[in-house]
Design an enzyme around this catalytic site. Structure first.
Site, PDB file in Angstrom:
ATOM      1  N   LYS A 191       0.880  -1.175   0.000  1.00 52.07           N
ATOM      2  CA  LYS A 191       0.000   0.000   0.000  1.00 52.07           C
ATOM      3  C   LYS A 191       0.912   1.218   0.000  1.00 52.07           C
ATOM      4  CE  LYS A 191      -1.847   3.086   1.905  1.00 52.07           C
ATOM      5  NZ  LYS A 191      -1.658   4.496   1.490  1.00 52.07           N
ATOM      6  N   GLU A 266       9.752   1.581  10.737  1.00 53.98           N
ATOM      7  CA  GLU A 266      10.794   2.602  10.550  1.00 53.98           C
ATOM      8  C   GLU A 266      10.083   3.942  10.605  1.00 53.98           C
ATOM      9  OE1 GLU A 266      13.402  -0.146   7.519  1.00 53.98           O
ATOM     10  OE2 GLU A 266      13.181   1.979   7.063  1.00 53.98           O
ATOM     11  N   CYS A 300      14.252  10.563   6.708  1.00 56.91           N
ATOM     12  CA  CYS A 300      14.145  10.121   8.100  1.00 56.91           C
ATOM     13  C   CYS A 300      15.462  10.259   8.845  1.00 56.91           C
ATOM     14  CB  CYS A 300      13.651   8.686   8.165  1.00 56.91           C
ATOM     15  SG  CYS A 300      14.696   7.553   7.248  1.00 56.91           S
ATOM     16  N   GLU A 400       9.801  16.716  14.815  1.00 63.83           N
ATOM     17  CA  GLU A 400      10.260  16.400  13.466  1.00 63.83           C
ATOM     18  C   GLU A 400       9.566  17.349  12.489  1.00 63.83           C
ATOM     19  OE1 GLU A 400       8.873  12.811  11.423  1.00 63.83           O
ATOM     20  OE2 GLU A 400      10.932  12.382  10.820  1.00 63.83           O
TER      21      GLU A 400
HETATM   22  P1  NAD Z   1       2.463   8.586   7.297  1.00 57.45           P
HETATM   23  O1  NAD Z   1       2.641   7.811   8.542  1.00 57.45           O
HETATM   24  O2  NAD Z   1       1.489   9.685   7.271  1.00 57.45           O
HETATM   25  O3  NAD Z   1       2.053   7.627   6.097  1.00 57.45           O
HETATM   26  C1  NAD Z   1       2.833   6.506   5.737  1.00 57.45           C
HETATM   27  C2  NAD Z   1       1.949   5.467   5.100  1.00 57.45           C
HETATM   28  O4  NAD Z   1       1.033   4.975   6.070  1.00 57.45           O
HETATM   29  C3  NAD Z   1       1.104   5.981   3.934  1.00 57.45           C
HETATM   30  O5  NAD Z   1       1.071   4.989   2.925  1.00 57.45           O
HETATM   31  C4  NAD Z   1      -0.259   6.150   4.570  1.00 57.45           C
HETATM   32  O6  NAD Z   1      -1.310   6.046   3.641  1.00 57.45           O
HETATM   33  C5  NAD Z   1      -0.277   5.000   5.542  1.00 57.45           C
HETATM   34  N1  NAD Z   1      -1.220   5.129   6.661  1.00 57.45           N
HETATM   35  C6  NAD Z   1      -1.672   6.261   7.262  1.00 57.45           C
HETATM   36  N2  NAD Z   1      -2.535   5.955   8.246  1.00 57.45           N
HETATM   37  C7  NAD Z   1      -2.647   4.612   8.289  1.00 57.45           C
HETATM   38  C8  NAD Z   1      -3.369   3.694   9.098  1.00 57.45           C
HETATM   39  N3  NAD Z   1      -4.175   4.103  10.075  1.00 57.45           N
HETATM   40  N4  NAD Z   1      -3.219   2.368   8.870  1.00 57.45           N
HETATM   41  C9  NAD Z   1      -2.412   1.929   7.894  1.00 57.45           C
HETATM   42  N5  NAD Z   1      -1.704   2.753   7.080  1.00 57.45           N
HETATM   43  C10 NAD Z   1      -1.809   4.075   7.285  1.00 57.45           C
HETATM   44  O7  NAD Z   1       3.933   9.088   6.912  1.00 57.45           O
HETATM   45  P2  NAD Z   1       4.346  10.038   5.705  1.00 57.45           P
HETATM   46  O8  NAD Z   1       3.901  11.413   6.044  1.00 57.45           O
HETATM   47  O9  NAD Z   1       3.909   9.421   4.435  1.00 57.45           O
HETATM   48  O10 NAD Z   1       5.940   9.938   5.753  1.00 57.45           O
HETATM   49  C11 NAD Z   1       6.745  10.766   6.544  1.00 57.45           C
HETATM   50  C12 NAD Z   1       7.194  10.057   7.800  1.00 57.45           C
HETATM   51  O11 NAD Z   1       7.875   8.859   7.461  1.00 57.45           O
HETATM   52  C13 NAD Z   1       8.175  10.867   8.622  1.00 57.45           C
HETATM   53  O12 NAD Z   1       7.827  10.804   9.977  1.00 57.45           O
HETATM   54  C14 NAD Z   1       9.504  10.145   8.397  1.00 57.45           C
HETATM   55  O13 NAD Z   1      10.448  10.315   9.408  1.00 57.45           O
HETATM   56  C15 NAD Z   1       9.055   8.735   8.240  1.00 57.45           C
HETATM   57  N6  NAD Z   1      10.079   7.941   7.549  1.00 57.45           N
HETATM   58  C16 NAD Z   1      10.840   7.075   8.291  1.00 57.45           C
HETATM   59  C17 NAD Z   1      11.854   6.344   7.684  1.00 57.45           C
HETATM   60  C18 NAD Z   1      12.723   5.430   8.494  1.00 57.45           C
HETATM   61  O14 NAD Z   1      13.451   4.643   7.904  1.00 57.45           O
HETATM   62  N7  NAD Z   1      12.712   5.495   9.819  1.00 57.45           N
HETATM   63  C19 NAD Z   1      12.067   6.469   6.320  1.00 57.45           C
HETATM   64  C20 NAD Z   1      11.267   7.361   5.593  1.00 57.45           C
HETATM   65  C21 NAD Z   1      10.268   8.090   6.222  1.00 57.45           C
END
Ligand code: NAD
Length: 506
Positions: A191, A266, A300, A400
């Site tokens: 997804k 992550e 990240c 963040e």
């Molecule tokens: P997000 O958590 O808003 O969304 C990530 C994914 O989760 C999307 O596909 C979204 O549709 C899905 N999602 C949202 N709510 C959900 C739910 N209730 N159930 C299942 N899936 C759901 O994150 P974002 O804004 O897309 O990405 C940015 C974040 O990602 C930042 O916090 C960043 O630090 C983190 N990130 C972490 C790493 C790492 O390796 N630690 C790498 C890249 C990004």
């Protein structure tokens, strides 16, 4: 013709198909629309144009995809590791063949500068190659003999996996999950993030063309609270590999609890780069600038807090400000651009809200702090920004921001540096700059982070573990660590003779 103009022409050629057909799910080896027929619009952060309509997956679509992954699992699990290796290498070949197309589309879909997306596409192929070569050994275990028994372990794939990815570097990040899952013998449902869906479909198609059997890789588009949530709750899905925000990780853990999902997270970060006066300051400067202003700061492992020893603080922050002011903001498809537009108007609003907050908190803005007066296109641009004179308790130093915004804090000595570094909820990466190796080791041991780089920026070695502590993650990826998540370890114990069995009821 400039390189930008020629890239825009190439992009139109690539994107025409998606504009015309829309972006569908990819289930059981074929493209399909949502069961209910719903779609949502995907606009480019570069110029706000509509890229395509996208199938809006719901519970019924997740059910179809999870069942396809469940049905494909027995045959894929039984496929010999050497055969899986060859198929995954064919996927890597396909990615390299189409690397420029992937980079252009990814850049237009996310706003990330092409110079970085070209590297990310190649890194996606490397992820497949690396795990392809590990596929034949994925089942290996240990032998643990005793006098009377031989115990030995082996690993077996856990089953269909749910992979949920964010929008910052979606193509590369998805390969980091998909390649090891398939090498382990798992099938999966991906997804992707709703703000950057294009390359997920492309990858599934390339994988299919490269010989990945139908049902082994499935993609369902849609919103997090709809298709994402349904995926984490589905009974056929045995584990969820998630990359995204810490708060979403918490929600997923709760959603997966009734079906006892294994989870790998992550999550977010507020990573410190700690610069001591005895460091090679030129190199520290290059690394700090690179780690916050590359990838739009939507990274990240970005070095979003720079902790500088007080005796060099003014000079070092001044030099950071000079470099930030010279970061080349531009159209992301121009290969000379270093900083592109942020992913979405909502994210721009979040990032720029910290400029007002910084002023309220009494922080000095030494560079940036605004959107450019003349943006290169109708996108969500923001200047490379440096906050100085911050205190560890301020929100700009703790939260963040996930944009090209660096917060500088002064410290006095090792203990103070550690106290500041560790006083946040996150613990993904830390960067330590010093010429004293004893100090480097002391800092590395005490800093609360899953990964520490000493006198380096984030340089990855694929066998090394990747992951965070505290609110930054659960579990590790990379090398053999990935297989610990995608596989179950089984112990088999054989009696070697006639050992004494306790007799009851004799
Ligand atoms: P997000 O958590 O808003 O969304 C990530 C994914 O989760 C999307 O596909 C979204 O549709 C899905 N999602 C949202 N709510 C959900 C739910 N209730 N159930 C299942 N899936 C759901 O994150 P974002 O804004 O897309 O990405 C940015 C974040 O990602 C930042 O916090 C960043 O630090 C983190 N990130 C972490 C790493 C790492 O390796 N630690 C790498 C890249 C990004």
């Amino acid at each position: 013709m400039t390189e930008l103009e020629s890239n825009l022409i190439k992009l139109e050629g690539r994107i025409a198909r998606f504009r015309k057909e829309g972006l569908g799910h990819f289930i059981g080896g074929a493209r399909c629309d949502s069961v209910c027929g719903d779609t949502f619009e995907n606009h480019s952060p570069v110029d706000s144009r509509l890229i395509c309509t996208v199938a809006r997956g719901k519970k019924a679509d997740i059910d179809r995809a999870a069942c396809a992954a469940r049905d494909a699992f027995p045959a894929w699990r039984e496929t010999p590791g050497a055969e899986r290796r060859d198929i995954l290498h064919a996927v890597a070949d396909k990615i390299l063949e189409h690397a420029e197309e992937i980079a252009l589309l990814e850049s237009y879909d996310t706003g990330q500068a092409l110079r970085f997306m070209r590297k990310a596409a190649v890194r996606g192929a490397e992820n497949f190659r690396f795990f392809a070569d590990k596929a034949p050994e994925a089942a290996n275990g240990l032998s643990l003999p005793t006098g009377s028994h031989m115990n030995f372990t082996l690993r077996q794939p856990i089953g269909p996996i749910g992979v949920i990815t964010p929008w910052n570097t979606p193509f590369m990040l998805s390969t980091w999950k998909i390649a090891p899952a398939l090498a382990a013998g798992c099938t999966l449902v991906h997804k992707p993030a709703e703000w950057s869906p294009v390359t997920a479909t492309l990858l599934a198609e390339f994988m299919h063309e490269a010989g990945v059997p139908s049902g082994v890789i499935n993609v369902v588009h849609g919103l997090g609270e709809e298709s994402g949530k349904a995926l984490t709750e589905h009974e056929a899905i045995k584990a969820v590999a998630f990359i995204g925000e810490s708060s979403t990780g918490s929600a997923i853990m709760a959603q997966g609890a009734p079906s006892l999902k294994r989870v790998h997270f992550e999550l977010g970060g507020k990573n410190p780069v700690i610069v001591f006066a005895d460091a090679d300051l030129e190199r520290a400067l290059d690394a700090a600038v690179f780690m916050i202003y590359s990838l739009n700061g939507e990274r990240c492992t970005s070095s979003s807090r720079v902790l500088v020893e007080r005796c060099i603080y003014d000079e070092f922050t001044q030099r950071l400000a000079e470099r930030a002011a010279k970061i080349k903001l531009g159209h992301p498809l121009d290969p000379s651009s270093e900083l592109g537009p942020l992913i979405h108007a909502r994210h721009l609003e979040k990032v720029t809200s910290y400029f007002a907050l910084a002023r309220d908190e009494g922080v000095r803005i030494l560079a940036g702090g605004a959107s450019p007066a003349k943006p290169p296109s109708d996108g969500h641009y923001v200047e490379a920004t440096l906050f100085a004179g911050a205190d560890k308790d301020m929100r700009v130093a703790r939260e963040e921001i996930f944009g090209p915004v660096l917060t500088a804090i002064a410290f006095d000595g090792e203990d103070d540096a550690l106290a500041i570094a560790n006083d946040v909820r996150y613990g993904l990466a830390a960067y330590v700059w010093t010429g004293d190796m004893g100090r480097a080791l002391r800092m590395a041991l005490e800093v609360e982070a899953g990964m520490v780089w000493v006198n380096s920026e984030n340089v990855r070695h694929l066998p090394a573990p990747f992951g965070g502590v505290k609110a930054s993650g659960v579990g590790r990826d990379g090398g053999d660590y990935s297989f610990d998540f995608y596989m179950e370890t089984k112990n088999i114990c054989l009696a070697m003779g006639e050992h004494q069995i306790p007799k009851l009821g004799v």
